[in-house]
Design a protein around this motif. Sequence first.
Motif, PDB file in Angstrom:
ATOM      1  N   GLU A   1       0.821  -1.211   0.000  1.00 51.25           N
ATOM      2  CA  GLU A   1       0.000   0.000   0.000  1.00 51.25           C
ATOM      3  C   GLU A   1       0.858   1.266   0.000  1.00 51.25           C
ATOM      4  OE1 GLU A   1      -2.817  -0.250   3.202  1.00 51.25           O
ATOM      5  OE2 GLU A   1      -3.597  -2.166   2.482  1.00 51.25           O
ATOM      6  N   LEU A   2       2.092   1.162   0.458  1.00 46.69           N
ATOM      7  CA  LEU A   2       2.974   2.326   0.497  1.00 46.69           C
ATOM      8  C   LEU A   2       3.474   2.728  -0.895  1.00 46.69           C
ATOM      9  CD1 LEU A   2       5.056   1.732   3.741  1.00 46.69           C
ATOM     10  CD2 LEU A   2       3.164   3.333   3.374  1.00 46.69           C
ATOM     11  N   ASN A   3       3.349   1.849  -1.893  1.00 42.93           N
ATOM     12  CA  ASN A   3       3.757   2.220  -3.256  1.00 42.93           C
ATOM     13  C   ASN A   3       3.034   3.482  -3.712  1.00 42.93           C
ATOM     14  OD1 ASN A   3       5.739   0.289  -4.138  1.00 42.93           O
ATOM     15  ND2 ASN A   3       4.117  -1.241  -4.121  1.00 42.93           N
ATOM     16  N   ALA A   4       1.734   3.545  -3.507  1.00 43.26           N
ATOM     17  CA  ALA A   4       0.950   4.714  -3.919  1.00 43.26           C
ATOM     18  C   ALA A   4       1.339   5.953  -3.122  1.00 43.26           C
ATOM     19  CB  ALA A   4      -0.543   4.434  -3.764  1.00 43.26           C
ATOM     20  N   VAL A   5       1.667   5.761  -1.852  1.00 38.43           N
ATOM     21  CA  VAL A   5       2.056   6.887  -1.000  1.00 38.43           C
ATOM     22  C   VAL A   5       3.394   7.466  -1.468  1.00 38.43           C
ATOM     23  CG1 VAL A   5       2.657   7.569   1.358  1.00 38.43           C
ATOM     24  CG2 VAL A   5       0.772   5.964   0.969  1.00 38.43           C
ATOM     25  N   ILE A   6       4.376   6.596  -1.680  1.00 44.81           N
ATOM     26  CA  ILE A   6       5.689   7.073  -2.141  1.00 44.81           C
ATOM     27  C   ILE A   6       5.560   7.698  -3.524  1.00 44.81           C
ATOM     28  CG2 ILE A   6       8.008   6.343  -2.843  1.00 44.81           C
ATOM     29  CD1 ILE A   6       7.988   4.389  -0.498  1.00 44.81           C
ATOM     30  N   ASP A   7       4.752   7.115  -4.380  1.00 48.88           N
ATOM     31  CA  ASP A   7       4.525   7.673  -5.711  1.00 48.88           C
ATOM     32  C   ASP A   7       3.983   9.098  -5.607  1.00 48.88           C
ATOM     33  OD1 ASP A   7       4.313   7.621  -8.593  1.00 48.88           O
ATOM     34  OD2 ASP A   7       2.158   7.334  -8.312  1.00 48.88           O
ATOM     35  N   ALA A   8       2.978   9.295  -4.779  1.00 45.41           N
ATOM     36  CA  ALA A   8       2.402  10.633  -4.602  1.00 45.41           C
ATOM     37  C   ALA A   8       3.424  11.593  -3.991  1.00 45.41           C
ATOM     38  CB  ALA A   8       1.155  10.556  -3.723  1.00 45.41           C
ATOM     39  N   ASP A   9       4.182  11.110  -3.004  1.00 43.31           N
ATOM     40  CA  ASP A   9       5.199  11.959  -2.379  1.00 43.31           C
ATOM     41  C   ASP A   9       6.261  12.378  -3.391  1.00 43.31           C
ATOM     42  OD1 ASP A   9       3.900  11.728   0.062  1.00 43.31           O
ATOM     43  OD2 ASP A   9       5.409  10.421   0.979  1.00 43.31           O
ATOM     44  N   MET A  10       6.717  11.453  -4.229  1.00 38.51           N
ATOM     45  CA  MET A  10       7.751  11.794  -5.216  1.00 38.51           C
ATOM     46  C   MET A  10       7.207  12.758  -6.270  1.00 38.51           C
ATOM     47  SD  MET A  10      10.623  10.652  -4.339  1.00 38.51           S
ATOM     48  CE  MET A  10      11.122   9.587  -3.012  1.00 38.51           C
ATOM     49  N   GLY A  11       5.940  12.623  -6.610  1.00 43.13           N
ATOM     50  CA  GLY A  11       5.325  13.590  -7.517  1.00 43.13           C
ATOM     51  C   GLY A  11       5.340  14.977  -6.907  1.00 43.13           C
ATOM     52  N   ARG A  12       5.022  15.052  -5.621  1.00 44.36           N
ATOM     53  CA  ARG A  12       5.046  16.340  -4.915  1.00 44.36           C
ATOM     54  C   ARG A  12       6.469  16.884  -4.849  1.00 44.36           C
ATOM     55  NH1 ARG A  12       4.510  19.988  -1.429  1.00 44.36           N
ATOM     56  NH2 ARG A  12       3.772  20.249   0.623  1.00 44.36           N
ATOM     57  N   LEU A  13       7.437  16.033  -4.551  1.00 42.12           N
ATOM     58  CA  LEU A  13       8.833  16.460  -4.500  1.00 42.12           C
ATOM     59  C   LEU A  13       9.273  17.021  -5.850  1.00 42.12           C
ATOM     60  CD1 LEU A  13      11.601  16.683  -3.107  1.00 42.12           C
ATOM     61  CD2 LEU A  13      12.012  14.298  -3.768  1.00 42.12           C
TER      62      LEU A  13
END
Length: 185
Positions: free
Chosen positions: A163-175
């Motif tokens: 489930e953290l794949n989507a979280v890291i994906d969103a975070d990296m998009g924000r970064l």
Amino acid sequence: MDALDDIRSKVVACTKCELCKTRTNAVPGKGSHGADIVFVGEAPGRSEDLSGEPFVGAAGKKLSAVLEKHGIARDSVYITNVVKCRPPNNRVPTQKERDSCINYLQGEIDAINPKVVCILGNTASNSILGQAEITKNHGQVVEKDGRRYFLTFHPAATIYNQELNAVIDADMGRLAEIVSKMRDA
């Protein structure tokens, strides 16, 4: 020899803590000396210990894939760890081990002077910011001592929690957006 090359040679020869006795290779940071983003993880794993390079195992492949997805070339960033040698059995580094390496990490960050330091996981967050609340603070920018830090989960966490794949994906998009705006400012 530039500052990063000097740090690299000191890391490779380091005997400040007991990890030097069990390592195959010390693992200094690697990447662009003019990077806008420095990524900081916890410590080398087995693949990194064998190769002497950071983030080349499963977590490194996940990091590379999410960076690429958001238009961040891996060779345009600098990737390092709080601790430069693999703790036995991939255990969390002790405070003494982190303290032994902190000057190397600070030297890497100071030499590069990135726009953002991306902290990957609780151990890095605790070592750099004195707090380990990634679940609460991921995707956020924290300022400390005139430097910007962006917090997210360590890519290795996705191996155990899909489930953290989507979280890291969103975070990296924000970064990626944050750094793009900083370049344009």
